[in-house]
Design a protein around this motif. Structure first.
Motif, PDB file in Angstrom:
ATOM      1  N   MET A 420      37.529 141.361 -51.856  1.00  8.74           N
ATOM      2  CA  MET A 420      37.056 140.055 -51.386  1.00  8.74           C
ATOM      3  C   MET A 420      38.226 139.132 -51.052  1.00  8.74           C
ATOM      4  SD  MET A 420      33.604 139.442 -53.688  1.00  8.74           S
ATOM      5  CE  MET A 420      34.491 139.282 -55.191  1.00  8.74           C
ATOM      6  N   TYR A 421      39.230 139.107 -51.937  1.00  5.72           N
ATOM      7  CA  TYR A 421      40.432 138.305 -51.638  1.00  5.72           C
ATOM      8  C   TYR A 421      41.044 138.762 -50.311  1.00  5.72           C
ATOM      9  CZ  TYR A 421      40.899 136.600 -56.555  1.00  5.72           C
ATOM     10  OH  TYR A 421      40.727 136.004 -57.772  1.00  5.72           O
ATOM     11  N   ALA A 422      41.117 140.074 -50.124  1.00  2.00           N
ATOM     12  CA  ALA A 422      41.774 140.607 -48.915  1.00  2.00           C
ATOM     13  C   ALA A 422      41.053 140.119 -47.659  1.00  2.00           C
ATOM     14  CB  ALA A 422      41.812 142.133 -48.962  1.00  2.00           C
ATOM     15  N   ALA A 423      39.721 140.190 -47.674  1.00  2.00           N
ATOM     16  CA  ALA A 423      38.957 139.749 -46.501  1.00  2.00           C
ATOM     17  C   ALA A 423      39.126 138.248 -46.276  1.00  2.00           C
ATOM     18  CB  ALA A 423      37.485 140.108 -46.685  1.00  2.00           C
ATOM     19  N   GLN A 424      39.159 137.492 -47.377  1.00  2.00           N
ATOM     20  CA  GLN A 424      39.299 136.042 -47.259  1.00  2.00           C
ATOM     21  C   GLN A 424      40.705 135.666 -46.777  1.00  2.00           C
ATOM     22  OE1 GLN A 424      37.506 133.952 -50.486  1.00  2.00           O
ATOM     23  NE2 GLN A 424      38.679 132.058 -50.186  1.00  2.00           N
ATOM     24  N   LEU A 425      41.713 136.388 -47.260  1.00  2.00           N
ATOM     25  CA  LEU A 425      43.083 136.136 -46.808  1.00  2.00           C
ATOM     26  C   LEU A 425      43.220 136.452 -45.322  1.00  2.00           C
ATOM     27  CD1 LEU A 425      45.078 137.606 -49.849  1.00  2.00           C
ATOM     28  CD2 LEU A 425      45.037 135.191 -49.127  1.00  2.00           C
ATOM     29  N   ARG A 426      42.589 137.523 -44.889  1.00  2.00           N
ATOM     30  CA  ARG A 426      42.660 137.872 -43.469  1.00  2.00           C
ATOM     31  C   ARG A 426      42.056 136.755 -42.620  1.00  2.00           C
ATOM     32  NH1 ARG A 426      40.300 143.160 -40.267  1.00  2.00           N
ATOM     33  NH2 ARG A 426      40.566 142.306 -38.173  1.00  2.00           N
ATOM     34  N   ALA A 427      40.909 136.252 -43.074  1.00  2.00           N
ATOM     35  CA  ALA A 427      40.254 135.192 -42.297  1.00  2.00           C
ATOM     36  C   ALA A 427      41.160 133.962 -42.194  1.00  2.00           C
ATOM     37  CB  ALA A 427      38.922 134.833 -42.943  1.00  2.00           C
ATOM     38  N   ALA A 428      41.801 133.598 -43.307  1.00  2.00           N
ATOM     39  CA  ALA A 428      42.681 132.420 -43.300  1.00  2.00           C
ATOM     40  C   ALA A 428      43.906 132.674 -42.419  1.00  2.00           C
ATOM     41  CB  ALA A 428      43.110 132.089 -44.725  1.00  2.00           C
ATOM     42  N   MET A 429      44.447 133.865 -42.528  1.00  2.00           N
ATOM     43  CA  MET A 429      45.604 134.230 -41.711  1.00  2.00           C
ATOM     44  C   MET A 429      45.253 134.164 -40.223  1.00  2.00           C
ATOM     45  SD  MET A 429      47.476 137.941 -41.560  1.00  2.00           S
ATOM     46  CE  MET A 429      48.013 137.931 -43.255  1.00  2.00           C
ATOM     47  N   GLU A 430      44.081 134.662 -39.875  1.00  2.00           N
ATOM     48  CA  GLU A 430      43.675 134.680 -38.474  1.00  2.00           C
ATOM     49  C   GLU A 430      43.477 133.259 -37.935  1.00  2.00           C
ATOM     50  OE1 GLU A 430      40.385 137.506 -38.233  1.00  2.00           O
ATOM     51  OE2 GLU A 430      41.835 139.081 -37.726  1.00  2.00           O
ATOM     52  N   GLN A 431      43.030 132.348 -38.806  1.00  2.00           N
ATOM     53  CA  GLN A 431      42.936 130.946 -38.409  1.00  2.00           C
ATOM     54  C   GLN A 431      44.294 130.440 -37.922  1.00  2.00           C
ATOM     55  OE1 GLN A 431      40.533 128.416 -38.539  1.00  2.00           O
ATOM     56  NE2 GLN A 431      38.908 129.931 -38.900  1.00  2.00           N
ATOM     57  N   GLN A 432      45.357 130.874 -38.594  1.00  2.00           N
ATOM     58  CA  GLN A 432      46.682 130.352 -38.273  1.00  2.00           C
ATOM     59  C   GLN A 432      47.423 131.185 -37.230  1.00  2.00           C
ATOM     60  OE1 GLN A 432      48.900 129.505 -41.938  1.00  2.00           O
ATOM     61  NE2 GLN A 432      46.960 128.955 -42.891  1.00  2.00           N
ATOM     62  N   LEU A 433      47.277 132.512 -37.297  1.00  2.00           N
ATOM     63  CA  LEU A 433      48.093 133.387 -36.441  1.00  2.00           C
ATOM     64  C   LEU A 433      47.322 134.019 -35.291  1.00  2.00           C
ATOM     65  CD1 LEU A 433      50.144 135.342 -39.156  1.00  2.00           C
ATOM     66  CD2 LEU A 433      50.741 133.200 -38.029  1.00  2.00           C
ATOM     67  N   GLY A 434      45.998 133.914 -35.329  1.00  2.00           N
ATOM     68  CA  GLY A 434      45.199 134.632 -34.325  1.00  2.00           C
ATOM     69  C   GLY A 434      44.686 135.943 -34.886  1.00  2.00           C
ATOM     70  N   PRO A 435      43.840 136.629 -34.116  1.00  2.00           N
ATOM     71  CA  PRO A 435      43.197 137.849 -34.615  1.00  2.00           C
ATOM     72  C   PRO A 435      44.216 138.917 -35.049  1.00  2.00           C
ATOM     73  CG  PRO A 435      42.198 137.133 -32.561  1.00  2.00           C
ATOM     74  CD  PRO A 435      43.403 136.288 -32.747  1.00  2.00           C
ATOM     75  N   LEU A 436      43.935 139.544 -36.181  1.00  2.00           N
ATOM     76  CA  LEU A 436      44.819 140.584 -36.706  1.00  2.00           C
ATOM     77  C   LEU A 436      44.994 141.720 -35.697  1.00  2.00           C
ATOM     78  CD1 LEU A 436      46.450 141.692 -39.117  1.00  2.00           C
ATOM     79  CD2 LEU A 436      44.344 142.675 -40.009  1.00  2.00           C
ATOM     80  N   GLU A 437      43.897 142.082 -35.031  1.00  2.00           N
ATOM     81  CA  GLU A 437      43.970 143.159 -34.038  1.00  2.00           C
ATOM     82  C   GLU A 437      45.023 142.846 -32.966  1.00  2.00           C
ATOM     83  OE1 GLU A 437      42.133 146.138 -33.633  1.00  2.00           O
ATOM     84  OE2 GLU A 437      41.583 145.790 -35.718  1.00  2.00           O
ATOM     85  N   GLU A 438      45.056 141.573 -32.548  1.00  2.00           N
ATOM     86  CA  GLU A 438      46.026 141.162 -31.533  1.00  2.00           C
ATOM     87  C   GLU A 438      47.438 141.229 -32.082  1.00  2.00           C
ATOM     88  OE1 GLU A 438      45.451 140.480 -28.276  1.00  2.00           O
ATOM     89  OE2 GLU A 438      43.508 141.304 -28.906  1.00  2.00           O
ATOM     90  N   LEU A 439      47.598 140.751 -33.316  1.00  2.00           N
ATOM     91  CA  LEU A 439      48.933 140.756 -33.935  1.00  2.00           C
ATOM     92  C   LEU A 439      49.480 142.183 -34.003  1.00  2.00           C
ATOM     93  CD1 LEU A 439      48.136 138.233 -36.816  1.00  2.00           C
ATOM     94  CD2 LEU A 439      49.597 137.796 -34.834  1.00  2.00           C
ATOM     95  N   ILE A 440      48.600 143.127 -34.332  1.00  2.00           N
ATOM     96  CA  ILE A 440      49.042 144.526 -34.418  1.00  2.00           C
ATOM     97  C   ILE A 440      49.422 145.031 -33.033  1.00  2.00           C
ATOM     98  CG2 ILE A 440      48.346 146.875 -35.003  1.00  2.00           C
ATOM     99  CD1 ILE A 440      46.316 145.573 -37.007  1.00  2.00           C
ATOM    100  N   ARG A 441      48.550 144.773 -32.054  1.00  2.00           N
ATOM    101  CA  ARG A 441      48.826 145.286 -30.695  1.00  2.00           C
ATOM    102  C   ARG A 441      50.086 144.661 -30.092  1.00  2.00           C
ATOM    103  NH1 ARG A 441      44.503 148.442 -29.807  1.00  2.00           N
ATOM    104  NH2 ARG A 441      42.513 147.662 -30.572  1.00  2.00           N
TER     105      ARG A 441
END
Lengths: 493, 493
Positions: A420-441
């Protein structure tokens, strides 16, 4: 002047030096030690553990902690003093005789369990587990007296400081409510897909080379750690020398690789803990749940994301001399299927295994469930959560885990807290950095790790658990992010 | 009743548990630890060393040792008490400030030496060595005051309990007298022989497989130990878990294999120490010289014997896919050639390197030789012993060894004591079991190891050094057996 604080700091640094050898001894035992070394090792480990316990229960500590609280301390020092107090309180919570009795009963229970489980021998196992449970209840009562918490909450607090079973009830409620139906929908959707299995064998040397390349991709510092083999994967060592392990099968490679990615999450947390507080209680990882959030962020949020699988498919093919497609790998990574065994469960069904154990632990602790009634309880929960009847199958039911044989109650929730923490951290990170999928690509993984380092790794135990998550995500822990993640990934919602 | 003795015994068992981690830390550092782990490790090792030192210097020990001496003890217990007393005396011999000053100076000297040696920088090295020597002289003075021995004898006694420089003078005299001429005669004899070099490369995996097979042949118990790689071969670990290392070169395999055979000798001694005294001072290896006697018995008396080379030639050929003859291997194993470097020296010239260092150490300690005059002293001794002029070649002269940079004077004689003990033990064994060559050819190696186990390994430190050798061989140490061995092997006399 802060003389008392400084004396305490020095003392805890010394404790960390002895804990260094405890970590080394554990790692070595799992990876390097020949069988014949076990008696000497366990004698030495027992003496070391006794010495560390003695250092944490030294009679002068309480007075020094009180005196230090009146000294002029920085905010960091105050946080460290708070964690020192917590460590001393934990160490003093139990009378030595109880610790010894529990260690003995747990050792007997676990040793016999290794054979009993193979033979589905519930009748043989039951009295041993009852003996352990009686001592766990005694432990919880002692801890409750020391902390003012309820008995089960004191056990939770050992692993996840600040959490309570009432709070867990709230956080777990949406999972319990939505997961059974969600699993059915995912199963229906996946029923229409079919792909052939990945054809092996997969040489172990090639799997290891892939693992090392992925660790490098994930920013693991090989100058400050190692990768080895053990029968149960783990991440051990000390912050400047973090040692993770995996296990290989020639028939199947995803298990070893996901294991490496998972443990690399643990490892980067340890490697990223605040250097200035190394050896101090506030410089340690915050909790089991937060630790698991890092490994599950790496394994589930990052490692099983389509963009990441795209990225690593050529690496896998190069070492294995194969030409798998990313779609094939994704297919095999993402099968959802209710099963008997927690450690084999997929991301979607896994929380059900935890919800069941959490309910069982609460009931075992408050006396509303007896060990004798555990198998029935297990079967009825498995039926309602996963649609599986486990009547008579003790081996793959309530005898499957090592935790209770060791008297470790309160640990299981950490796994799902981590998800649950992991999913919530991802959501917060994406708010600031953009979608994780994009960051990886866009090859911006360094930003992902930088964000985790800033908000989690470098924070050590400076903040409390809830405070840490609030600072990182703007809110307290919520189960909704995990549900949203599962719906998005598995149902496209 | 023997309450004081029992308390002491328990205390020394606890000390051995902490020493377990010190051994593990050393082994791990040499074989497994990533570079980035070194700061954390050295901090932890320092704390551990301090703790062990504290346990050996606990103020109650002296009274307990005195009280135990009046208790009714078995002969074994009396021997153990004697060794406890020795360990406590050694630990108390030096004031803490001196230990710290020496550690610091040695660290500085050794660290700089690693670069200075490469650049033949005697002028840079000299002041560092002078600082170390001044502290070694101080150490020796303290030890002399505590033991009543002469300063240099107290340093010898650290490594070879009971030996004195006067006794070494006597034992070494025949070597010094006969070796230079013996070397000339061997060289003349060997000059007529010519064989082509062994053609490589020799894959490391094959060399390792040979090493493991030889270890098995030599009775090494892999359930109680390991073989690994380190830059300097050593035998470490603890008696129930003995870990030896070697290093490999693809161009040459004899070095790695002889290294494995050598370290297996050390390892079998450790594995064969008396189980009933494990963790007790009387259960430890007797001395550095006796330890070296076991490794040199394995390497030189056994490993380089024609019958043993005959036996292992097929093993070597099988793994390397070669067809070397035993005569070829023997030829390359047995070249005698005076050289500059001690660790590269053959069996015949090796003692000359030790005789030189022994003379230098005596003179450095009694003040008749200054550090500044060391290079000239070195060159003149090398000339008279080996016919080699080392003027201006500091790097391959008095700067070649690590021992003095660390302030470890008194250690060097152990190497040649070991060679002499090994030859004398072989002679005594042959009196009882028949010629070693025959025992090897008749596959009676178990009897050879049984003899060593009975007379040396299982004796631990129960007897004093001289008493041990007298009991095993019927006489005190004599240099004649080594000379006879060299004449027999290299001159056929």
């Amino acid at each position: 002047m802060s003389n008392h604080y400084l004396a305490l700091k020095q003392h805890f640094t010394q404790i960390s030096h002895f804990e260094h050898f405890s970590a080394l001894g554990d790692w070595d035992q799992a990876t390097m030690m020949p069988m014949g070394g076990s008696e000497g090792r366990s004698d030495a480990m027992a003496t070391l553990a006794g010495h560390i316990h003695g250092m944490k229960t030294a009679s002068w500590l309480a007075d020094f902690i009180d005196a230090a609280a009146t000294e002029s301390l920085t905010a960091l020092e105050q946080a460290n003093l708070r964690e020192m107090k917590r460590a001393v309180m934990q160490a003093n919570a139990l009378p030595t005789e109880l610790v010894e009795a529990k260690t003995k009963a747990a050792y007997r229970c676990e040793n016999a369990w290794r054979e009993q489980r193979k033979h589905n021998d519930w009748q043989g196992f039951k009295p041993n587990l009852e003996a352990v449970m009686a001592l766990v209840r005694e432990e919880a009562a002692h801890r409750a007296a020391a902390t003012g918490l309820s008995p089960y909450d004191t056990l939770l607090d050992k692993f996840e400081p600040g959490i309570t079973s009432a709070r867990l009830d709230d956080i777990f409620r949406p999972l319990r409510g939505e997961l059974p139906d969600l699993i059915r929908r995912v199963r229906d959707r996946q029923a229409s897909e079919q792909m052939a299995p990945l054809e092996g064998p997969f040489p172990i040397a090639a799997q290891e080379a892939i693992g090392r390349e992925l660790m490098q991709l994930l920013g693991f510092d090989f100058n400050q750690g190692r990768l080895d083999v053990s029968s149960h994967p783990f991440c051990g060592g000390v912050p400047g020398d973090v040692r993770l392990t995996t296990r290989y099968s020639e028939q199947e490679f995803a298990g070893a690789l996901l294991g490496v990615i998972h443990e690399t999450g643990h490892a980067r947390y340890e490697q990223g803990l605040p250097l200035a507080l190394r050896g101090q209680p506030a410089g340690a990882a915050r909790s089991m749940g937060i630790h698991e959030s890092q490994s599950l962020f790496f394994e589930m949020q990052l490692g099983e994301s389509p963009a990441f699988i795209d990225k690593i498919t050529p690496i896998i093919n190069r070492h294995l001399h194969k030409s798998f497609s990313a779609a094939e790998l994704t297919y095999h990574y993402s099968r959802v299927k209710p099963g008997l065994i927690r450690v084999d469960a997929d991301e979607v069904t896994y929380p059900c295994h935890i919800l069941l154990r959490f309910e069982a632990e609460k009931a075992l602790l408050d006396g509303s469930l007896s060990v004798a009634d555990l198998p029935d309880f297990w079967s009825s929960q498995m039926s309602s959560l996963l649609g599986i009847n486990t009547d008579g199958d003790y081996r793959n039911g309530c005898m499957q885990d090592i935790h209770w044989t060791l008297g470790e109650l309160g640990y299981f929730p950490s796994y799902t807290l981590g998800a649950m923490y992991a999913a919530q951290l991802r959501a917060a990170m994406e708010q600031q950095l953009g979608p994780l999928e994009e960051l990886i690509r866009q090859n911006r993984l360094a930003e992902v790790f930088g964000w985790l380092e800033t908000h989690i790794w470098s924070q050590g135990s400076i903040k409390g658990t809830d405070q840490l998550i609030q600072a990182a995500t703007g809110e307290s822990l919520s189960g909704q992010y995990l549900l949203s993640h599962l719906k998005r990934r598995y149902l496209g919602e």
